[in-house]
Design an enzyme around this catalytic site. Structure first.
Site, PDB file in Angstrom:
ATOM      1  N   ARG A 111     -37.275 -16.390 -52.075  1.00 49.19           N
ATOM      2  CA  ARG A 111     -36.417 -16.975 -53.114  1.00 49.19           C
ATOM      3  C   ARG A 111     -37.109 -18.248 -53.588  1.00 49.19           C
ATOM      4  NH1 ARG A 111     -30.085 -18.233 -53.551  1.00 49.19           N
ATOM      5  NH2 ARG A 111     -30.280 -16.029 -54.049  1.00 49.19           N
ATOM      6  N   HIS A 139     -32.546 -10.910 -59.755  1.00 47.03           N
ATOM      7  CA  HIS A 139     -32.001 -10.886 -58.410  1.00 47.03           C
ATOM      8  C   HIS A 139     -31.667  -9.424 -58.118  1.00 47.03           C
ATOM      9  CE1 HIS A 139     -30.349 -12.134 -54.762  1.00 47.03           C
ATOM     10  NE2 HIS A 139     -29.502 -13.069 -55.137  1.00 47.03           N
TER      11      HIS A 139
END
Lengths: 314, 314, 314
Positions: A111, A139
């Site tokens: 991330r 995502h």
């Protein structure tokens, strides 16, 4: 790289890599894992090491990947704040960090606050990279878990009516989900958001052209009563630098709204974390599954991906 | 304490503890582990708990120790920033912290910004302590992995010619490596560095007296073409407070330099992280092994040490 | 909820939940675990995932829970500083964080600076919650390990004489321990502390009424020579904002005091970390067990609790 049937050692960077076959393979694998006794799962990734590199704060995504790896018998190398605790502070590039971590691990979950970082990472290493959110980019695992939650409930991703509410400009999870839905047929989605946070015209046309029937509405009054699901998001304050003199009015998810505009078979989802856009009296309503089924499916989808990407091929 | 044949429950604080026999035992163990199937390794430290106490930022050393423990079936207790997250903030001494962690674990890996801390730690606890870098002090496991990488390629640590380039004053890894090499015969090392970062006269004489043939050179032009290895380091900016009006000129590792002064059989190493002293176009050259073989050997050397120190004695 | 015989899936929030039977069940389980070969223990929680959410710095409590879980074969999800690394920074409530973590794990251990947080957490989730310290509230697992250490040495928790020294106002561990002792008979405890840090009158009366014979003393001179144990605490500076012009005089634990007022059979305990209230020359005295037996029992008590709460029921 496109995934169709074969996930083995593939990266998961964007929903663009998926087609209906690969989406449904993830769902079938997640459903199977949900029914498998806990101890049987431990053999699937025994001996594997998965690196979790989280350059941005996260509870949900970090914890669900960590639990997913461990519930399959893998181990993890964890950096929750590498800006402060790793060689990044010494000026190392993300590419070098990735190459090094590659030497120690079998896959990397990343991330990062900057769009495109997961892809950049995937380009420099040979082991699989999973994008756990790259800034305002994508995502994909969140989109898969959201879609799986809907699929699990209604048995299909075609012919659905949904309400999306919140931030369509900065919300990466939502954009990935719309992409996923545009592989399916005959879906009508109502979009309710403050004007400043609507889809860009470009995005709106893009999803339209892909076959999604998108309808922008201006107030709660226009919500149709026959939605299969409501999908709420918070305003990503950390990404959104608005004119502070202007108050952004966000529709509130409340028991009253659900009473007025909901129906018995629907489900209510949220991408979480939630701040003020949800009236918490609603939590007890069994249609609200964001803190339960939807969250738990996050772990199962990550388990499915890990096992498809790293598990022994039979 | 000197290690000769028997590593069981010994501390690893300094290269001074090693002799040729113990160095080569580590290498033989690492080589064996490299060839062992992954799942077979998991039994070696099953049931063991290793504490990783990193009082300084680290990617490589932290992650490689973490992966090494887990790939042998051990578990870890991890503190990546105990200055902020542990009782150290309440004023606890390092000795008390170590005594407490000793009660929960089978070995402790410690990195600390202050020279001598690993030894201090080893003096207060009965379980093995591994020095993962103590300020400007030593970094014995790095020296072992560097030497192993050279040994693996050339089959010997005698009769070698090497170029060392960078910071000899503050670079702990390099000092530990020179110590290690001084156990071996007939090695000639060319040293290239900014004047401010040369070996101290004392160190220079020390390694000379131990039998290393050290030759200081003043520019890239003097690099001989027949080196077995080049070993580059960055300038440790965080330790080095130079007169900022003065620019430190650091030799740059570039494809052009390698073309002009290199040879086909050599390897190019770097202690990492690298900043500006490497021209990244060089990465594709297969002789550059700092992001691949050298890094991966870091994990295998730590696995070898863990298994020698904690593994069941047969 | 009261625990009597059956710990399975129960929360551990306060010592108030315990009776003599449940206390002694924990002790018996810890004693058994201490004698069990390490590898045999790994099956007890194999396949379980325990979340460690530490909203406050901790070495001891964090590490002992982490080691306890892993020594029983469980895995952990760890957040050592969720204020900085999790969705809490985005404004998420503790209740939402707990609900989410519940989906991924089989139990949650929580430390939090605000009193009552562990109970709040337990109220919103269905999996077991263990209170690892909630501000100036309770610290039940610390009380259990302290009492176990005394029980292990003297074979009873009745008919004891003890000296407590330090901070009775802000020290949560101590308050939990006094609660535990008030289930037992005929105990006399001498309390020595700076005036500002004495038990409140309310607390004093409470424990008195529960049957503890509490005697406040004003100086080291009044310590009786026949104590079974001394129990020292530091001043919780981080909780205590005193008039800084006034110096708080804290009794110092020193070899001289032990020589003058101690006896051969006693043990000396400390809740740790220690700052200036202990003269470190005392460490070598075998009666001082705070850095050894007492600390190690912390791990065994947590192993006992985990195995009673989560282990398979035979």
């Amino acid at each position: 790289m496109k995934i169709s049937e074969d996930f083995f050692l593939k990266d998961i960077i964007s929903i663009d890599q998926f087609d209906k076959r690969s989406v449904e393979k993830v769902f079938a694998t997640a459903a199977k894992i949900k029914k498998t006794p806990v101890k049987k799962l431990l053999k699937i990734l025994s001996g594997k090491v998965i690196a979790l590199l989280f350059f941005e704060p996260s509870t949900r995504t970090f914890s669900s990947h960590s639990a997913a790896a461990k519930r399959l018998g893998a181990q993890t190398i964890e950096h929750q704040n590498p800006m402060q605790t790793s060689s990044v502070v010494k000026g190392e590039t993300i590419e070098d960090t990735m190459k090094i971590i590659e030497q120690y691990s079998d896959a990397i979950v990343i991330r990062h606050p900057m769009i495109g970082t997961a892809e950049k990472a995937a380009n420099v290493v040979d082991i699989p990279v999973i994008n756990a959110g790259d800034g305002a980019g994508e995502h994909p695992t969140q989109a898969l878990l959201d879609a799986f939650t809907i699929y699990e409930r209604f048995g299909t991703l075609d012919n659905l009516t949904g309400l999306f509410c919140g931030d369509f400009r900065y919300g990466r999870a939502l954009r990935s989900l719309l992409k996923l839905f545009s592989m399916y047929k005959n879906n009508t989605f109502y979009l309710l958001s403050p004007e400043e946070l609507r889809l860009t015209e470009e995005d709106f046309r893009l999803y339209k052209n892909k076959g999604l029937n998108l309808i922008e509405i201006n107030s709660e009054k226009e919500i149709p009563s026959y939605c299969h699901f409501w999908y709420w998001t918070r305003i990503q304050k950390e990404r959104f630098k608005a004119d502070k003199s202007k108050k952004i009015l966000m529709p509130i998810l409340s028991p009253e709204l659900l009473e007025k505009k909901g129906n018995k078979k629907m489900i209510v989802m949220h991408v979480l974390p939630r701040i003020d856009e949800v009236d918490k009296r609603i939590d007890k309503d069994p249609r609200c599954i964001f803190l339960t089924t939807q969250a738990k499916n996050g772990m199962f989808i990550r388990m499915a991906l890990f096992s498809l990407i790293l598990g022994d091929r039979r």
